[in-house]
Design a protein around this motif. Structure first.
Motif, PDB file in Angstrom:
ATOM      1  N   LYS A 100       0.832  -1.209   0.000  1.00 34.88           N
ATOM      2  CA  LYS A 100       0.000   0.000   0.000  1.00 34.88           C
ATOM      3  C   LYS A 100       0.867   1.260   0.000  1.00 34.88           C
ATOM      4  O   LYS A 100       2.033   1.216   0.386  1.00 34.88           O
ATOM      5  CB  LYS A 100      -0.917   0.002   1.226  1.00 34.88           C
ATOM      6  N   THR A 101       0.270   2.386  -0.382  1.00 28.89           N
ATOM      7  CA  THR A 101       0.996   3.657  -0.417  1.00 28.89           C
ATOM      8  C   THR A 101       1.014   4.324   0.961  1.00 28.89           C
ATOM      9  O   THR A 101       0.367   3.848   1.896  1.00 28.89           O
ATOM     10  CB  THR A 101       0.324   4.643  -1.397  1.00 28.89           C
ATOM     11  N   ASN A 102       1.702   5.459   1.034  1.00 27.77           N
ATOM     12  CA  ASN A 102       1.733   6.234   2.283  1.00 27.77           C
ATOM     13  C   ASN A 102       0.352   6.777   2.635  1.00 27.77           C
ATOM     14  O   ASN A 102       0.084   7.121   3.777  1.00 27.77           O
ATOM     15  CB  ASN A 102       2.737   7.397   2.175  1.00 27.77           C
ATOM     16  N   ASP A 103      -0.542   6.848   1.639  1.00 27.64           N
ATOM     17  CA  ASP A 103      -1.891   7.349   1.891  1.00 27.64           C
ATOM     18  C   ASP A 103      -2.839   6.238   2.348  1.00 27.64           C
ATOM     19  O   ASP A 103      -3.993   6.491   2.652  1.00 27.64           O
ATOM     20  CB  ASP A 103      -2.443   8.014   0.617  1.00 27.64           C
ATOM     21  N   GLU A 104      -2.304   5.007   2.363  1.00 26.81           N
ATOM     22  CA  GLU A 104      -3.105   3.847   2.780  1.00 26.81           C
ATOM     23  C   GLU A 104      -2.454   3.143   3.970  1.00 26.81           C
ATOM     24  O   GLU A 104      -2.629   1.948   4.165  1.00 26.81           O
ATOM     25  CB  GLU A 104      -3.224   2.857   1.615  1.00 26.81           C
ATOM     26  N   ASP A 105      -1.652   3.882   4.752  1.00 24.89           N
ATOM     27  CA  ASP A 105      -0.937   3.304   5.894  1.00 24.89           C
ATOM     28  C   ASP A 105      -0.028   2.147   5.476  1.00 24.89           C
ATOM     29  O   ASP A 105       0.080   1.132   6.167  1.00 24.89           O
ATOM     30  CB  ASP A 105      -1.921   2.831   6.980  1.00 24.89           C
ATOM     31  N   GLY A 106       0.633   2.316   4.344  1.00 25.46           N
ATOM     32  CA  GLY A 106       1.508   1.263   3.816  1.00 25.46           C
ATOM     33  C   GLY A 106       2.596   0.822   4.774  1.00 25.46           C
ATOM     34  O   GLY A 106       2.887  -0.370   4.902  1.00 25.46           O
ATOM     35  N   LEU A 107       3.212   1.781   5.462  1.00 21.24           N
ATOM     36  CA  LEU A 107       4.278   1.461   6.417  1.00 21.24           C
ATOM     37  C   LEU A 107       3.722   0.628   7.576  1.00 21.24           C
ATOM     38  O   LEU A 107       4.285  -0.402   7.940  1.00 21.24           O
ATOM     39  CB  LEU A 107       4.927   2.757   6.929  1.00 21.24           C
ATOM     40  N   ALA A 108       2.604   1.066   8.137  1.00 19.61           N
ATOM     41  CA  ALA A 108       1.981   0.358   9.268  1.00 19.61           C
ATOM     42  C   ALA A 108       1.582  -1.051   8.863  1.00 19.61           C
ATOM     43  O   ALA A 108       1.843  -2.028   9.584  1.00 19.61           O
ATOM     44  CB  ALA A 108       0.767   1.133   9.766  1.00 19.61           C
ATOM     45  N   ASP A 109       0.971  -1.157   7.703  1.00 16.55           N
ATOM     46  CA  ASP A 109       0.523  -2.445   7.177  1.00 16.55           C
ATOM     47  C   ASP A 109       1.703  -3.419   7.054  1.00 16.55           C
ATOM     48  O   ASP A 109       1.625  -4.573   7.465  1.00 16.55           O
ATOM     49  CB  ASP A 109      -0.136  -2.201   5.808  1.00 16.55           C
ATOM     50  N   TYR A 110       2.801  -2.931   6.500  1.00 15.99           N
ATOM     51  CA  TYR A 110       3.989  -3.773   6.290  1.00 15.99           C
ATOM     52  C   TYR A 110       4.612  -4.179   7.623  1.00 15.99           C
ATOM     53  O   TYR A 110       4.937  -5.349   7.839  1.00 15.99           O
ATOM     54  CB  TYR A 110       5.013  -3.012   5.435  1.00 15.99           C
ATOM     55  N   LEU A 111       4.794  -3.201   8.490  1.00 16.62           N
ATOM     56  CA  LEU A 111       5.459  -3.442   9.771  1.00 16.62           C
ATOM     57  C   LEU A 111       4.671  -4.412  10.639  1.00 16.62           C
ATOM     58  O   LEU A 111       5.246  -5.272  11.308  1.00 16.62           O
ATOM     59  CB  LEU A 111       5.635  -2.099  10.499  1.00 16.62           C
ATOM     60  N   GLU A 112       3.362  -4.278  10.611  1.00 18.65           N
ATOM     61  CA  GLU A 112       2.506  -5.158  11.421  1.00 18.65           C
ATOM     62  C   GLU A 112       2.730  -6.624  11.017  1.00 18.65           C
ATOM     63  O   GLU A 112       2.868  -7.505  11.875  1.00 18.65           O
ATOM     64  CB  GLU A 112       1.034  -4.780  11.217  1.00 18.65           C
ATOM     65  N   ARG A 113       2.824  -6.865   9.711  1.00 18.30           N
ATOM     66  CA  ARG A 113       3.043  -8.232   9.247  1.00 18.30           C
ATOM     67  C   ARG A 113       4.489  -8.673   9.439  1.00 18.30           C
ATOM     68  O   ARG A 113       4.760  -9.770   9.913  1.00 18.30           O
ATOM     69  CB  ARG A 113       2.640  -8.343   7.762  1.00 18.30           C
ATOM     70  N   TYR A 114       5.426  -7.791   9.120  1.00 22.20           N
ATOM     71  CA  TYR A 114       6.850  -8.160   9.184  1.00 22.20           C
ATOM     72  C   TYR A 114       7.297  -8.484  10.612  1.00 22.20           C
ATOM     73  O   TYR A 114       8.075  -9.407  10.839  1.00 22.20           O
ATOM     74  CB  TYR A 114       7.695  -7.000   8.621  1.00 22.20           C
ATOM     75  N   LEU A 115       6.796  -7.719  11.587  1.00 22.99           N
ATOM     76  CA  LEU A 115       7.200  -7.926  12.991  1.00 22.99           C
ATOM     77  C   LEU A 115       6.179  -8.783  13.760  1.00 22.99           C
ATOM     78  O   LEU A 115       6.298  -8.952  14.964  1.00 22.99           O
ATOM     79  CB  LEU A 115       7.368  -6.580  13.708  1.00 22.99           C
ATOM     80  N   SER A 116       5.159  -9.300  13.036  1.00 26.88           N
ATOM     81  CA  SER A 116       4.083 -10.074  13.662  1.00 26.88           C
ATOM     82  C   SER A 116       3.509  -9.360  14.882  1.00 26.88           C
ATOM     83  O   SER A 116       3.429  -9.918  15.973  1.00 26.88           O
ATOM     84  CB  SER A 116       4.599 -11.459  14.077  1.00 26.88           C
ATOM     85  N   LEU A 117       3.085  -8.119  14.672  1.00 29.07           N
ATOM     86  CA  LEU A 117       2.532  -7.329  15.788  1.00 29.07           C
ATOM     87  C   LEU A 117       1.052  -7.692  15.966  1.00 29.07           C
ATOM     88  O   LEU A 117       0.268  -6.948  16.382  1.00 29.07           O
ATOM     89  CB  LEU A 117       2.728  -5.833  15.529  1.00 29.07           C
TER      90      LEU A 117
END
Length: 267
Positions: free
Chosen positions: A250-267
């Motif tokens: 997702k883009t920065n306008d779709e919380d792309g960073l949060a989306d990625y980090l949540e999955r990558y760090l298994s939050l």
């Protein structure tokens, strides 16, 4: 999971199109910290234009400003602090060539203040202030600035960049800002975000392989290349995606960073 240093760019990455950190992004970055990871801002912005985000995220980590020209622990004495500057004569030389470079304004910045060549037509929000006064004019620049900010139009940006690099080759590097405006940032030669994040990682005893970095623009190239895991935003440049290990869905306008980090760090 091993403790990670998460280095986050602001514009076009952590911030959405309105230049805000959404509740979701804030929540995930907070969760990452609660899980024992360290979140550190690495931005081209000066501290006065990034301080509100540092506070919003309740950070207590060192940060990188001016694309690496300033590495510091905000409001505190920190033994690893690092600051570089540009000869102010370069600022005045660029100002003399303002018309031939197709520049809308020329500004010089340091940690505490900014100086600009004109008041008319310059939007104060570029400098995180309500108004620009006589005191902010370039003629009052008495010390060597940390960085220069040049506003042009998108069609001139690449040309201005290469001409500046040619003229002041041994002394400066030119970076582009993410976002809608064609802003060129001039920093001391060799200064870039990766250098700053490396200082932070070393100060915290974190290995390079445990650095995760997110970015979207030309000024994030070295950072993503340096990081053990470099992530380009979906809205990032093609050049950046080539050096990244991965990219967000997702883009920065779709919380792309949060989306990625949540999955990558298994939050």
């Amino acid at each position: 999971m091993t403790k990670k240093l998460i280095a986050i760019d602001l514009d076009g990455t952590t911030l959405n199109a309105q230049s805000l950190i959404t509740a979701r992004t804030q929540e995930i970055l907070t969760k990452a910290r609660q899980a024992g990871h360290i979140v550190s801002i690495a931005t081209g912005r000066p501290y006065r234009m990034s301080e509100q985000f540092y506070r919003q995220l309740n950070l207590d980590s060192p940060m990188v400003n001016f694309n690496g020209a300033l590495v510091h622990l905000p409001e505190q004495k920190w033994p690893y602090e690092s600051e570089h500057s540009i000869d102010r004569e370069i600022a005045f030389s660029i100002l003399e060539q303002k018309a031939t470079f197709n520049l809308d304004f020329v500004a010089a910045e340091n940690r505490e203040s900014f100086y600009v060549d004109q008041i008319e037509g310059v939007e104060p929000h570029f400098f995180a202030t309500q108004q620009i006064t006589e005191q902010n004019l370039m003629k009052h620049l008495k010390t060597n600035p940390t960085s220069l900010l040049l506003k042009t139009q998108h069609e001139f940006a690449a040309d201005v960049s290469s001409r500046l690099m040619e003229q002041f080759n041994k002394e400066i590097d030119v970076r582009t800002w993410g976002g809608p405006n064609a802003i060129l940032e001039v920093v001391p030669k060799g200064v870039q975000k990766a250098m700053g994040v490396d200082i932070i990682a070393n100060s915290l005893g974190i290995k390079q392989q445990d650095v995760i970095a997110f970015g979207d623009e030309h000024n994030d190239l070295e950072l993503l290349d340096y990081a053990g895991w470099g992530v380009a935003m979906k809205n990032g440049t093609d050049q950046l995606k080539q050096v990244a290990n991965d990219q967000t869905i997702k883009t920065n306008d779709e919380d792309g960073l949060a989306d990625y980090l949540e999955r990558y760090l298994s939050l």
